[in-house]
Scaffold this motif. Structure first.
Motif, PDB file in Angstrom:
ATOM      1  N   PRO A 167       0.828  -1.211   0.000  1.00 25.82           N
ATOM      2  CA  PRO A 167       0.000   0.000   0.000  1.00 25.82           C
ATOM      3  C   PRO A 167       0.858   1.255   0.000  1.00 25.82           C
ATOM      4  N   VAL A 168       0.527   2.191  -0.892  1.00 22.92           N
ATOM      5  CA  VAL A 168       1.280   3.440  -0.997  1.00 22.92           C
ATOM      6  C   VAL A 168       0.285   4.581  -1.141  1.00 22.92           C
ATOM      7  N   GLU A 183       2.294  15.254  -1.009  1.00 24.55           N
ATOM      8  CA  GLU A 183       2.374  14.217   0.028  1.00 24.55           C
ATOM      9  C   GLU A 183       2.554  12.836  -0.593  1.00 24.55           C
ATOM     10  N   LEU A 184       1.906  12.598  -1.739  1.00 23.73           N
ATOM     11  CA  LEU A 184       2.030  11.313  -2.398  1.00 23.73           C
ATOM     12  C   LEU A 184       3.468  11.077  -2.864  1.00 23.73           C
ATOM     13  N   VAL A 185       4.125  12.111  -3.398  1.00 23.89           N
ATOM     14  CA  VAL A 185       5.511  11.964  -3.829  1.00 23.89           C
ATOM     15  C   VAL A 185       6.404  11.603  -2.647  1.00 23.89           C
ATOM     16  N   GLU A 186       6.213  12.283  -1.521  1.00 23.92           N
ATOM     17  CA  GLU A 186       7.018  11.969  -0.333  1.00 23.92           C
ATOM     18  C   GLU A 186       6.782  10.527   0.117  1.00 23.92           C
ATOM     19  N   THR A 187       5.529  10.100   0.069  1.00 23.36           N
ATOM     20  CA  THR A 187       5.201   8.727   0.460  1.00 23.36           C
ATOM     21  C   THR A 187       5.854   7.726  -0.482  1.00 23.36           C
ATOM     22  N   GLN A 188       5.842   8.015  -1.770  1.00 21.82           N
ATOM     23  CA  GLN A 188       6.455   7.105  -2.732  1.00 21.82           C
ATOM     24  C   GLN A 188       7.951   6.957  -2.490  1.00 21.82           C
TER      25      GLN A 188
END
Length: 401
Positions: A54-55, A80-85
């Motif tokens: 999950p990402v 935020e999605l880029v940091e999570t990836q």
């Protein structure tokens, strides 16, 4: 061989990779997949024996709103999605022989793969997402609309928008990985050798200098699930109904109700798919029926026409079933593109959701329900390929062995 598949989006973004994963496993490959953490995706992957990484945050709740988040909220969401990836991908990619990413939101995938020495491939599900002078870029929510005329100028403006959103974060993370900066974030993600998982008849690619595109056909699986018993009883009780559904999207205000009104006005029964928006468009009339999850491959051959939002999967499934279509797309992603393809192939009609009325829907339905349109739809159905996922899996394993 170990393959990592990655995407972020709705069911239409995940299902093609599920099809590819199944075909890869049949060829002996190990597969894991990065997707949003929604329970629906976890259950789907568990059902085909594919490990889920999950990402990012869940997608479903965001898509159920009547409107998309504001531009500021979308920008923050994407950052935020880029940091999570960049936080999740190194462990997810570890030990893999190839990474295949789908969707422009996969900003970190190529850089992380590069840092680990893993080959990287990019896939699009619609030609409109790949830069070409033959079409304009798709609408991207939260970003300014291009003022320039001409496709080339619009693609340049699109690249600047992508750089403005992701450029600084990508440069920072690449520097931390010891990698050089990139000049164009969008083209870095897409590469100059992308794959196109779309049917070559329904959504063909036109040759474009600088892009060596491999068009495999759409990635789908046969679905033999039976229809729910109550739905079957409704279908058996009268003439084929007109289907209305908007998949993972919420339709423009009032469009769903107008569609039901227009269908009834022409004497047809109505079948409403609740979808992620949980549409509630029915009254007590016995000429209407609402359905939740159902097998479209079994359902669409039994309807008179399909009214939908222009998702790639719905457009393809209706076309394969020989069902005429009325597309009322949101100004989002590839929805307007597929609406245009339905109109260009004379498989029905396409409307602009922002200007749709019960009257224009009525005219569109008359076009879609005509014998001539039905005959064209049936004729085209026999020309569509069904082996795209197998072609892609064999190409992927063959190229890398």
């Amino acid at each position: 061989m170990r393959v990592l598949l990655s995407t972020y989006g709705t069911r239409g973004d995940v299902e093609p990779l599920v099809a590819l994963a199944v075909r890869l496993r049949e060829l002996g490959a190990e597969v894991r997949m990065c997707t949003p953490p929604d329970e629906e995706f976890a259950a789907r992957l568990a059902g085909v024996g594919v490990g889920l990484v999950p990402v990012g945050p869940p997608v479903k709740e965001m898509m159920r709103g009547k409107t998309l988040p504001s531009a500021a909220d979308l920008a923050r969401y994407r950052d935020e999605l880029v940091e999570t990836q960049f936080g999740a991908f190194p462990a997810a990619f570890d030990g893999c022989d190839v990474v295949l990413a789908a969707g422009l939101g996969q900003v970190a995938a190529r850089s992380v793969a590069e840092s680990l020495g893993i080959p990287y491939l990019y896939v699009s599900y619609a030609a409109v997402h790949l830069p070409s002078p033959h079409h304009a870029p798709p609408p991207r929510p939260g970003w300014p609309e291009p003022e320039a005329a001409g496709n080339a100028a619009r693609w340049e403006f699109d690249a600047r928008n992508v750089d403005a959103q992701f450029g600084a974060a990508l440069a920072r993370h690449r520097a931390a990985l010891g990698l050089p900066a990139v000049d164009n974030v969008r083209d870095h993600i897409i590469t100059d050798h992308p794959w196109l998982a779309a049917d070559p008849v329904l959504g063909p690619w036109q040759e474009t200098p600088g892009l060596d595109v491999v068009q495999t056909g759409a990635w789908t699986l046969p679905d033999d699930r039976p229809l729910p018993a109550d739905l079957t009883r409704f279908l058996d009780a009268g003439d084929p109904p007109v289907y209305v559904g908007f998949g993972s999207m919420s339709p423009a205000e009032g469009v769903g109700a107008m569609a039901v009104e227009a269908i009834r006005a022409q004497g047809h029964r109505v079948l409403v798919s609740r979808g992620w928006a949980d549409l509630d468009l029915l009254d007590d009339g016995d000429d209407c029926f609402a359905v939740g999850e159902a097998n479209h491959q079994n359902l669409f051959p039994r309807v008179a026409a399909v009214v939908h939002h222009g998702g790639a999967g719905t457009t393809l499934t209706a076309a394969r079933a020989g069902a005429p279509q009325v597309v009322v797309p949101l100004q989002l992603s590839d929805n307007p593109y597929w609406a245009g393809r339905v109109a260009a192939l004379d498989l029905g009609a396409a409307l602009d959701a922002r200007e749709t009325t019960a009257e224009t829907l009525g005219v569109a339905l008359k076009t879609a329900l005509s014998p001539e349109t039905r005959e064209r739809a049936r004729s085209l159905a026999g020309r569509l390929r069904t082996d795209g996922a197998e072609v892609a899996a064999r190409r992927l394993t063959g190229e890398l062995r």
